[in-house]
Design a protein around this motif. Structure first.
Motif, PDB file in Angstrom:
ATOM      1  N   ASP A  42       0.805  -1.225   0.000  1.00  0.00           N
ATOM      2  CA  ASP A  42       0.000   0.000   0.000  1.00  0.00           C
ATOM      3  C   ASP A  42       0.839   1.276   0.000  1.00  0.00           C
ATOM      4  OD1 ASP A  42      -2.485  -1.164  -0.181  1.00  0.00           O
ATOM      5  OD2 ASP A  42      -2.733  -1.337   1.980  1.00  0.00           O
ATOM      6  N   ARG A  43       2.129   1.179  -0.195  1.00  0.00           N
ATOM      7  CA  ARG A  43       3.006   2.356  -0.263  1.00  0.00           C
ATOM      8  C   ARG A  43       3.512   2.515  -1.693  1.00  0.00           C
ATOM      9  NH1 ARG A  43       3.782   3.993   4.848  1.00  0.00           N
ATOM     10  NH2 ARG A  43       3.716   2.448   6.488  1.00  0.00           N
ATOM     11  N   VAL A  44       3.603   3.773  -2.128  1.00  0.00           N
ATOM     12  CA  VAL A  44       4.068   4.068  -3.475  1.00  0.00           C
ATOM     13  C   VAL A  44       5.534   4.480  -3.393  1.00  0.00           C
ATOM     14  CG1 VAL A  44       3.771   5.548  -5.484  1.00  0.00           C
ATOM     15  CG2 VAL A  44       1.781   4.767  -4.219  1.00  0.00           C
ATOM     16  N   TYR A  45       6.368   3.809  -4.188  1.00  0.00           N
ATOM     17  CA  TYR A  45       7.800   4.077  -4.201  1.00  0.00           C
ATOM     18  C   TYR A  45       8.202   4.668  -5.548  1.00  0.00           C
ATOM     19  CZ  TYR A  45       8.057   1.356   0.050  1.00  0.00           C
ATOM     20  OH  TYR A  45       7.879   0.917   1.336  1.00  0.00           O
ATOM     21  N   TYR A  46       9.139   5.594  -5.489  1.00  0.00           N
ATOM     22  CA  TYR A  46       9.696   6.251  -6.669  1.00  0.00           C
ATOM     23  C   TYR A  46      11.092   5.676  -6.861  1.00  0.00           C
ATOM     24  CZ  TYR A  46      11.339  10.246  -9.483  1.00  0.00           C
ATOM     25  OH  TYR A  46      11.850  11.058 -10.465  1.00  0.00           O
ATOM     26  N   THR A 104      -4.559   4.901   1.764  1.00  0.00           N
ATOM     27  CA  THR A 104      -5.270   4.597   2.992  1.00  0.00           C
ATOM     28  C   THR A 104      -6.241   3.448   2.727  1.00  0.00           C
ATOM     29  OG1 THR A 104      -7.025   6.177   2.492  1.00  0.00           O
ATOM     30  CG2 THR A 104      -5.128   6.998   3.756  1.00  0.00           C
ATOM     31  N   LYS A 105      -6.909   3.004   3.762  1.00  0.00           N
ATOM     32  CA  LYS A 105      -7.876   1.917   3.604  1.00  0.00           C
ATOM     33  C   LYS A 105      -9.062   2.328   2.744  1.00  0.00           C
ATOM     34  CE  LYS A 105      -6.988  -0.789   7.781  1.00  0.00           C
ATOM     35  NZ  LYS A 105      -5.621  -0.618   7.919  1.00  0.00           N
ATOM     36  N   THR A 106      -9.329   3.631   2.659  1.00  0.00           N
ATOM     37  CA  THR A 106     -10.415   4.127   1.806  1.00  0.00           C
ATOM     38  C   THR A 106      -9.911   4.475   0.405  1.00  0.00           C
ATOM     39  OG1 THR A 106     -10.091   6.370   2.643  1.00  0.00           O
ATOM     40  CG2 THR A 106     -11.749   5.014   3.742  1.00  0.00           C
TER      41      THR A 106
END
Length: 180
Positions: A42-46, A74-76
């Motif tokens: 759920d994390r965006v990495y560059y 987030t969960k939403t």
């Protein structure tokens, strides 16, 4: 680690465009190589594509992180920027706010920027526009959302909020156990 879906990419780019506008394309097509955004836990990495190819040798469950974390979903399914993206947002920011030396510490403790702590603000900043907060020595401290437009700031009383706090470099110390 997987590429972002169209819906995730749209949500992330909408959030980034609030801060850097059309300069998003400068993040992907850089002179030192091609960079991309990848989703992991759920994390965006560059990350550069060169390093991404090297990471394919590592099992997904063993991989903790790769590149720079720009934010998380987030969960939403809303995208939330992390302070770790500040080094990439600051050079391309369209709207900036400079805080006085006395207000720096207050901002770094997670408080909003008040009119009394406002040093300068970029002209034509609209209300609820994403801004990068700088010290008077042009050091990026964090980012937030403009509570008032540039025109409204001129008429405010000193205790009115000018910038809503979203993230600052003080989070590295305050949340060091949870920040990955």
């Amino acid at each position: 680690m997987r590429p972002l879906t169209d819906e995730e990419t749209k949500a992330m780019f909408e959030k980034l465009s609030k801060y850097i506008g059309e300069n998003i394309k400068l993040l992907v097509d850089r002179p030192d190589g091609t960079y991309c955004f990848r989703l992991h836990n759920d994390r965006v990495y560059y990350v550069s594509e060169r390093i991404l190819k090297l990471a394919t040798n590592i099992a997904r469950d063993k991989l903790v992180s790769l590149g720079t974390c720009f934010g998380k979903f987030t969960k939403t399914h809303k995208f939330r920027l992390h302070v770790t993206a500040l080094d990439y947002l600051a050079p391309y920011a369209k709207y900036k706010v400079w805080v006085k030396p006395g207000a720096e510490q207050s901002f770094l403790y997670g408080n909003h920027v008040l009119k009394s702590g406002l040093g300068r603000i970029t002209e034509n900043t609209s209300q609820y526009q994403g801004v990068v907060v700088y010290s008077m020595a042009d050091i990026p401290l964090g980012f937030g959302v403009a509570a008032k437009s540039t025109q409204e700031c001129r008429k405010l009383d000193p205790m009115a909020i000018v910038v809503f706090h979203q993230a600052d470099v003080g989070e590295y110390i305050r949340h060091e156990d949870t920040l990955t």
